[in-house]
Design a protein around this motif. Structure first.
Motif, PDB file in Angstrom:
ATOM      1  N   TYR A  38      -3.972   1.250   8.897  1.00 61.71           N
ATOM      2  CA  TYR A  38      -3.767   1.955   7.628  1.00 61.71           C
ATOM      3  C   TYR A  38      -3.888   3.475   7.827  1.00 61.71           C
ATOM      4  CZ  TYR A  38      -3.451  -2.035   4.452  1.00 61.71           C
ATOM      5  OH  TYR A  38      -3.017  -3.149   3.781  1.00 61.71           O
TER       6      TYR A  38
ATOM      7  N   GLU B 282      -6.322  -2.314  -3.124  1.00 60.35           N
ATOM      8  CA  GLU B 282      -6.476  -3.069  -1.877  1.00 60.35           C
ATOM      9  C   GLU B 282      -7.894  -3.622  -1.720  1.00 60.35           C
ATOM     10  OE1 GLU B 282      -3.892  -3.431   0.428  1.00 60.35           O
ATOM     11  OE2 GLU B 282      -2.615  -2.465  -1.051  1.00 60.35           O
TER      12      GLU B 282
ATOM     13  N   TYR C  47       0.837  -1.208   0.000  1.00 61.24           N
ATOM     14  CA  TYR C  47       0.000   0.000   0.000  1.00 61.24           C
ATOM     15  C   TYR C  47       0.870   1.256   0.000  1.00 61.24           C
ATOM     16  CZ  TYR C  47      -2.871   3.633   2.244  1.00 61.24           C
ATOM     17  OH  TYR C  47      -3.481   4.815   2.572  1.00 61.24           O
TER      18      TYR C  47
END
Lengths: 187, 206
Positions: A73, A141, A33
């Motif tokens: 995240y 994702e 990511y």
């Protein structure tokens, strides 16, 4: 996700070794990511480590254990923003789609893929930070919009609108690239 | 004429987040509008890039990197999180305060009864005013004092007997004082003469 709940609860109950399982589970996706957001390897590795350590130190503030992934995240995204703030955007802009168009014609499909990948990275980096983040989370994702909104700290509607805008921009940027590729291949 | 569907709706269509009615509305319009069909195609091409495995790929570091990363994080997180440590300390601090208060209470209770004062009145009459924990403590302490006093007397008797060289003294026996703890005397019986003298001296306050 349910496993996350169990692991986080066990950690909170004192089984601190379970944190390693969370690290093993998320270190690769998180690294991917961060790289897609435009960080270099060293930067992504640093941001990833800091994100895990921050998560560890603040785990008691995570009240909804099922949201561990989004929460992690979010921490990593905030850390990545700090990197971007301190870094010149010039190098990123040099990877724009124009470079692709200037390159010599080569009809080899493998080369095309490499070029497209290069173009895609450049195009992602041309997007404003939040739009890039949203596209990476959603498109690469496969994160649901609700979680995208949570990670990026925007409303659900704003996340969708940003995603729409980013895709529209990229479609516009992609059009001449595709036309050139088609022309080179005689298609 | 303005098209009834915008690009936002097209993207939602491609994302598969529309309900069946909306999906059908987009499909119907696309069939009859080449411009929107082309726009939908362009958007789908971008999404196609995202979906292509070759383009999704990110060059990943070797396995050694992940092991080292895990070890580095474990090394940085071996201690309990800062927030938890402070919380635990607060929790432990309360426990310590509670324990200290209990000890203080017991000693205050003991002091109030005047158990260490010579010639203090009988405790029996005062025990009804004590807390249960005080009563238990007092029982234990009284038992210990009684045992020690009787042990001192017993040792003195044993010592006197040992010193007695008169005829028939070897046949004399010393019985444990009634109602006292046998373990105290069992321990004393294992001591040799010199050790007994030492204990006697200690008990006599020398």
């Amino acid at each position: 996700m349910n496993d996350d709940i169990l692991l986080v609860r066990r950690i909170k109950q004192g089984e601190h070794g379970c944190f390693s399982e969370l690290v093993e589970r998320y270190q690769k996706p998180l690294y991917r990511y961060l790289r897609r957001l435009g960080l270099e390897h060293d930067e992504a590795a640093d941001v990833m480590q800091n994100a895990f350590i921050r998560a560890w130190n603040n785990l008691s503030t995570l009240h909804e254990e099922g949201n561990f992934r989004s929460w992690l995240y979010t921490i990593a995204s905030n850390q990545a923003k700090n990197w971007f703030r301190g870094r010149s955007r010039l190098a990123v802009l040099e990877q724009s789609s124009d470079n692709f168009l200037d390159e010599n014609a080569d009809s080899d499909r493998e080369m095309d893929r490499e070029k497209m990948r290069h173009w895609l990275d450049g195009a992602l980096n041309r997007l404003p930070a939040v739009q890039r983040q949203i596209v990476v989370l959603r498109a690469f994702e496969d994160t649901p919009f609700a979680a995208v909104a949570e990670i990026c700290g925007v409303s659900l509607t704003a996340a969708k609108v940003s995603y729409h805008r980013a895709l529209k921009k990229m479609a516009v940027w992609l059009k001449p690239v595709r036309e050139q590729v088609n022309m080179q291949d005689g298609r | 004429m303005r098209c009834p569907i915008d690009e936002g709706l097209m993207i939602d269509y491609l994302e598969g987040i529309l309900d069946e009615t909306e999906r059908e509305r987009v499909r119907d319009h696309i069939r009859s509008c080449p411009g929107c069909a082309e726009r939908l195609l362009e958007l789908n091409r971008v999404r196609g890039l995202f979906a292509a495995p070759a383009l999704r790929r990110v060059e990943m570091p070797p396995e050694q990197f992940w092991n080292e990363n895990l070890r580095a994080i474990e090394a940085a997180t071996w201690r309990m999180p800062r927030q938890w440590r402070s919380r635990l300390f607060r929790h432990a601090a309360w426990k310590m305060v509670a324990a200290a208060a209990a000890v203080l209470l017991v000693f205050l209770g003991v002091g109030r009864m005047g158990v260490f004062s010579p010639g203090s009145p009988s405790l029996a009459g005062r025990q009804s005013f004590m807390l249960p924990v005080e009563q238990d403590s007092m029982k234990v302490m009284r038992r210990m004092l009684t045992d020690c006093t009787l042990a001192a007397e017993y040792l003195q008797t044993v010592s006197d007997l040992n010193a007695d060289t008169t005829a028939g003294s070897a046949d004399k026996t010393v019985l444990f004082p009634a109602g006292t703890s046998a373990t105290v005397y069992d321990g004393l019986m294992d001591l040799d003469e010199e050790q007994l003298d030492g204990v006697m001296a200690i008990m006599a306050g020398n």
